[in-house]
Design an enzyme around this catalytic site. Structure first.
Site, short mmCIF file in Angstrom:
data_model
loop_
_atom_site.label_atom_id
_atom_site.label_comp_id
_atom_site.label_asym_id
_atom_site.label_seq_id
_atom_site.Cartn_x
_atom_site.Cartn_y
_atom_site.Cartn_z
N SER A 1 -8.88 61.74 -18.92
CA SER A 1 -10.06 62.29 -18.29
C SER A 1 -10.20 62.09 -16.48
O SER A 1 -9.17 61.68 -16.13
CB SER A 1 -10.96 61.70 -17.94
OG SER A 1 -10.71 59.91 -17.71
N ASP A 2 -11.19 62.89 -16.48
CA ASP A 2 -11.09 62.46 -14.76
C ASP A 2 -11.70 61.35 -14.73
O ASP A 2 -11.82 60.79 -15.22
CB ASP A 2 -12.81 63.98 -14.09
CG ASP A 2 -11.99 64.61 -12.42
OD1 ASP A 2 -11.38 63.21 -11.90
OD2 ASP A 2 -12.53 65.08 -11.93
N CYS A 3 -11.51 61.15 -13.45
CA CYS A 3 -11.52 58.92 -12.83
C CYS A 3 -13.01 59.42 -13.26
O CYS A 3 -14.13 59.68 -12.41
CB CYS A 3 -10.29 59.33 -11.58
SG CYS A 3 -9.07 59.19 -11.60
N ALA B 1 -14.52 59.62 -15.71
CA ALA B 1 -15.27 60.48 -16.49
C ALA B 1 -15.56 60.20 -17.93
O ALA B 1 -17.14 60.57 -18.49
CB ALA B 1 -14.52 61.87 -16.98
#
Ligand SMILES: *[C@@H]1O[C@H](CO)[C@@H](O)[C@H](O)[C@H]1NC(C)=O
Ligand SMILES: *[C@@H]1O[C@H](CO)[C@@H](O)[C@H](O)[C@H]1NC(C)=O
Ligand SMILES: *[C@@H]1O[C@H](CO)[C@@H](O)[C@H](O)[C@H]1NC(C)=O
Ligand SMILES: *[C@@H]1O[C@H](CO)[C@@H](O)[C@H](O)[C@H]1NC(C)=O
Length: 771
Positions: free
Chosen positions: A290-292, A294
């Site tokens: 995931s993006d941070c 997210a």
């Protein structure tokens, strides 16, 4: 277990000798460890990963699903950091890389948008390879706790205001796709063309941000809550193709799912996207992060999931494998207890994760004894890598204007006034974002002084963009005294950055006043250098008789100062081409949130990028001059009519009575067989050698609703001495290069007349269906 004693010894070493040199890279499966099957290099990666996962307790399993994965000492498994960055050079912007030991810096290549302007796939590959090598050297020196790098950023630079557009290869999905393949193969240690792609990874690259992510923070709307309304048509031929290339042809070992939602569904919770499209359709083999934060936002900000546990269940069901953040640390246990997160989903994620760590050679015993183990600190900032950084900057710089051949300046040691807020720019400006620590940063001031000792500097503006009358006056006085004036203006990270999109497209503050005042006062017309990631509306400078030359230099990296000086003094012939459209400043009336690529003239919506936007432009995609002239001619065209046989598939007719076939019905084999070969001769007509990207477009004779105005279908960077002619050959596949998406997102080929366009030349071809 040997690992802990190794660490103890190295700590002792650093203590005694005040050096980190003896630090061991973290690894598993050394000679003294238990002969677990997961250590057995003769077994398949999948088997080894499965064995490892089967040995973990539930708590151990849950601990491994976040970017900061702790050690599992009883199995000799060291901690691992999934988050590292290497957008344009190995960086300590994530947590996995430290540049504070033996290795204190790494080669800082130009920001990607400038490297893209070279249109040179070999260069992109070589940069990727250099980055992968430097990453391995940092790991071997014991300064890395992870080898998974979250680059490249291949989102299409859809809107000129986007703060992170600088990180991308520009606005064209075809270019972004090619960039991703070259970069990923380089980083991962694969060969560029042909060859079997390796299971072994020099370092791991990651295609991000999947998908339709290109708005950070605009007028109160941020990427965490933004719901991108994207049509199937735009998804099919704009947003997805770079990712398809990155995965299918680049064989990237990582994907990052983006913060935003697409048509209501958070990317990290989208089964269709992560599993059906990436894993099943594109055969993705790697891990999905995931993006941070997210995962947290799916519940906390988007309200898409009712509880934190539901959010976690959603992302694992969708196919995500690891979270950047600690939401899972906090809530996974209760998700399991509530029977929302099935163990098989966890195991699948862990197998993907450990497979990548195994492919990196972290479970093969001492990695210093492995093929990549000999890459030492001397490979970091090597002469060769610095030369590559210089070349990228030099070949990317775009000459936008050169009235009466003001440039290049004569090498007679003239006096120069170097004026402007970016004129003595250091790290914060010339490196762009996601930079590491450059080994050898050279400012433009230093670069110019290598040619003209008497180069005098004035910022012209006080604080970045704020010019007061007094400082403009001082700059004007300086300009009057010298032979030549170079103004260095543009943007910096206060204007465009992550979490910050621009509101205006013009030059910030009083920069235009400064340019005009200085230009009016100087003896000769001035040269304007723009540093920026996104485009700026410089219409007034473009039209100003007193502005003789304009150069765009992106954010040129640690040797950008030398590259610019070499261009300004003619030791390099500029050949870069703009990778984005430069829009006029009133483009800002278009809401950034409107994702539509295609124009809607009836509603006054102009469309986006050179493929669909037909409004006025400051400069076009692909624009760029040089100190010489190139001419193009057709050498050969294998056929000027491509005939598609009836038998291969049926045709349909649209409401305009245009006949078309669907690519999926034609089939892969038939698609492969239908292509044409075209060869152009490019001649350098001038008296200076140079490098020139040859850009080949197709365009339909009649642009029908929903079709691109034109489309880049091939490009190659070629070097030519003065007077030399070079032949460039392109293969154009009918399905690959002549198809467009319909409103349902299906690719189709339309019968009719097209043109192949290169330089100022166009050549007609027909596509017909035999009856
Ligand atoms: C480098 O930085 C890391 C992380 O901040 C720290 O743990 C380590 O001690 C530092 N090493 C040196 C040699 O300063
Ligand atoms: C240019 O910037 C460098 C680095 O910040 C600084 O050391 C130097 O003094 C500056 N030069 C001038 C003339 O201001
Ligand atoms: C179509 O048929 C002709 C004649 O049989 C053949 O020469 C040609 O290669 C075929 N074209 C395609 C695209 O299959
Ligand atoms: C393409 O087709 C049109 C109409 O049939 C014809 O006039 C034209 O000559 C053809 N062009 C080429 C390059 O074959």
């Amino acid at each position: 277990m040997g690992l802990s004693s190794c660490i103890a010894i190295s700590l002792l070493f650093s203590f005694l000798f005040l050096t980190a040199e003896a630090t061991e890279p973290p690894y598993s499966c050394d000679a003294s460890s238990h002969p677990y099957p997961f250590c057995n290099t003769k077994l398949s990666i999948a088997k080894r990963a499965k064995d490892l996962v089967s040995r973990l307790t539930l708590d151990e399993k849950l601990s491994q699903l976040v970017n900061t994965a702790p050690a599992i000492p009883r199995l000799g498994i060291p901690s691992y950091q999934w988050w590292s960055e290497a957008l344009h050079g190995v960086a300590d912007a994530g947590f996995g890389i430290r540049l504070n030991g033996t290795i204190k810096g790494a080669t800082s290549f130009p920001q990607v948008i400038l490297t893209a302007a070279t249109f040179d796939q070999n260069l992109w590959y070589n940069i990727g390879k250099a980055i992968g090598k430097e990453a391995r050297a940092v790991y071997n020196a014991g300064q890395a706790t992870g080898m998974t790098f979250w680059a490249p950023n291949i989102n299409v630079f859809r809107d000129p205001r986007w703060g992170r557009g600088q990180e991308t290869p520009g606005e064209d999905p075809f270019v972004n796709g090619k960039y991703s393949v070259a970069f990923v193969r380089g980083v991962q240690g694969d060969s560029f063309k042909g060859g079997k792609l390796g299971e072994r990874l020099q370092a791991s690259a990651c295609c991000k941000h999947f998908t339709a992510y290109d708005l950070d923070h605009w007028k109160g709307i941020d990427r965490f809550v933004f719901d991108a309304r994207v049509t199937s048509q735009d998804l099919a031929d704009t947003f997805q193709p770079p990712f398809e290339s990155c995965i299918e042809k680049g064989r990237a070992s990582g994907i990052m799912c983006a913060y935003n939602r697409v048509n209501g569904v958070p990317n990290c919770a989208d089964y269709n996207l992560l599993t059906k499209t990436a894993r099943k359709q594109w055969k993705f083999n790697g891990y999905i992060t995931s993006d941070c934060a997210a995962v947290a936002i799916i519940h906390d900000e988007q309200g898409y999931a009712k509880t934190p546990e539901d959010a976690i269940a959603d992302v694992f069901r969708a196919g995500m494998d690891v979270e950047c953040g600690d939401y899972i640390t906090k809530h996974a246990k209760s998700a399991v207890k509530q029977k929302k997160l099935p163990i098989p989903e966890i195991d699948r994620a862990l197998q993907n994760l450990f497979a990548v760590r195994i492919r990196l050679g972290l479970f093969d015993g001492n990695p210093r004894k492995l093929p990549y183990g000999t890459i030492g600190p001397d490979q970091v900032c090597s002469k060769q890598h610095l030369e590559l950084a210089l070349q990228a900057a030099r070949d990317g710089i775009v000459l936008l204007k050169n009235k009466n051949s003001l440039l290049p300046f004569p090498k007679k040691n003239p006096s120069i006034a170097l004026i402007g807020p970016n004129a003595n720019a250091t790290s914060q400006v010339v490196l762009g974002n996601y930079h590491g620590r450059p080994c050898n940063l050279l400012t433009l001031l230093q670069g110019l002084r290598e040619y003209a000792k008497d180069t005098r500097y004035h910022p012209g503006c006080d604080d970045g963009t704020q010019c007061d009358r007094a400082s403009i006056h001082e700059a004007v006085q300086l300009a009057k005294k010298v032979d030549y004036v170079v103004l260095v203006m543009g943007l910096d990270q206060t204007q465009e950055r992550e979490d910050h999109d621009r509101d205006i497209l013009g030059l910030p503050g009083k920069q235009t006043d400064l340019i005009q005042s200085v230009a009016r006062a100087s003896k000769k017309p001035v040269v304007l250098v723009i540093l920026s990631g996104g485009p700026v509306d410089i219409t007034s400078a473009k039209a100003d008789e007193k502005v003789g030359g304009i150069l765009w230099a992106g954010y040129p990296g640690e040797l950008g100062g030398r590259a610019l000086a070499q261009v300004i003094f003619g030791d390099h012939n500029p050949g870069g081409k703009l990778p984005v459209t430069w829009y006029p400043k009133d483009f800002i009336k278009v809401p950034m949130t409107d994702m539509r690529m295609r124009a809607d003239p009836a509603a006054g919506y102009p469309g986006r990028t050179y493929r669909f936007y037909s409004g006025p432009k400051v400069y076009e995609f692909g624009y760029g001059l040089s100190y010489t002239k190139y001419s193009y001619k057709l050498i050969s065209l294998s056929e000027n009519t491509i005939q598609m046989n009836q038998s291969s598939s049926r045709y349909y007719e649209n409401s305009e009575s245009v006949r078309y076939k669907l690519v999926r019905e034609i089939g892969e084999e038939a698609c492969k067989s239908m292509s044409l070969w075209v060869t152009f001769g490019v001649t350098n007509e001038g008296n200076m050698g140079g490098r020139q990207p040859v850009l080949l477009f197709t365009r339909p004779e009649k642009v029908r609703i929903g079709n691109p105005v034109k489309q880049l279908v091939g490009f190659e960077s070629v070097k030519m001495e003065a007077g030399e002619t070079v032949q460039v050959e392109f293969r154009l596949g009918l399905c690959e290069h002549f198809s467009t998406a319909n409103v349902y997102g299906s690719m189709l080929i339309q019968e009719g007349s097209y043109f192949l366009a290169v330089g100022d030349q166009e050549f007609p071809i027909n596509i017909t269906f035999s009856t």
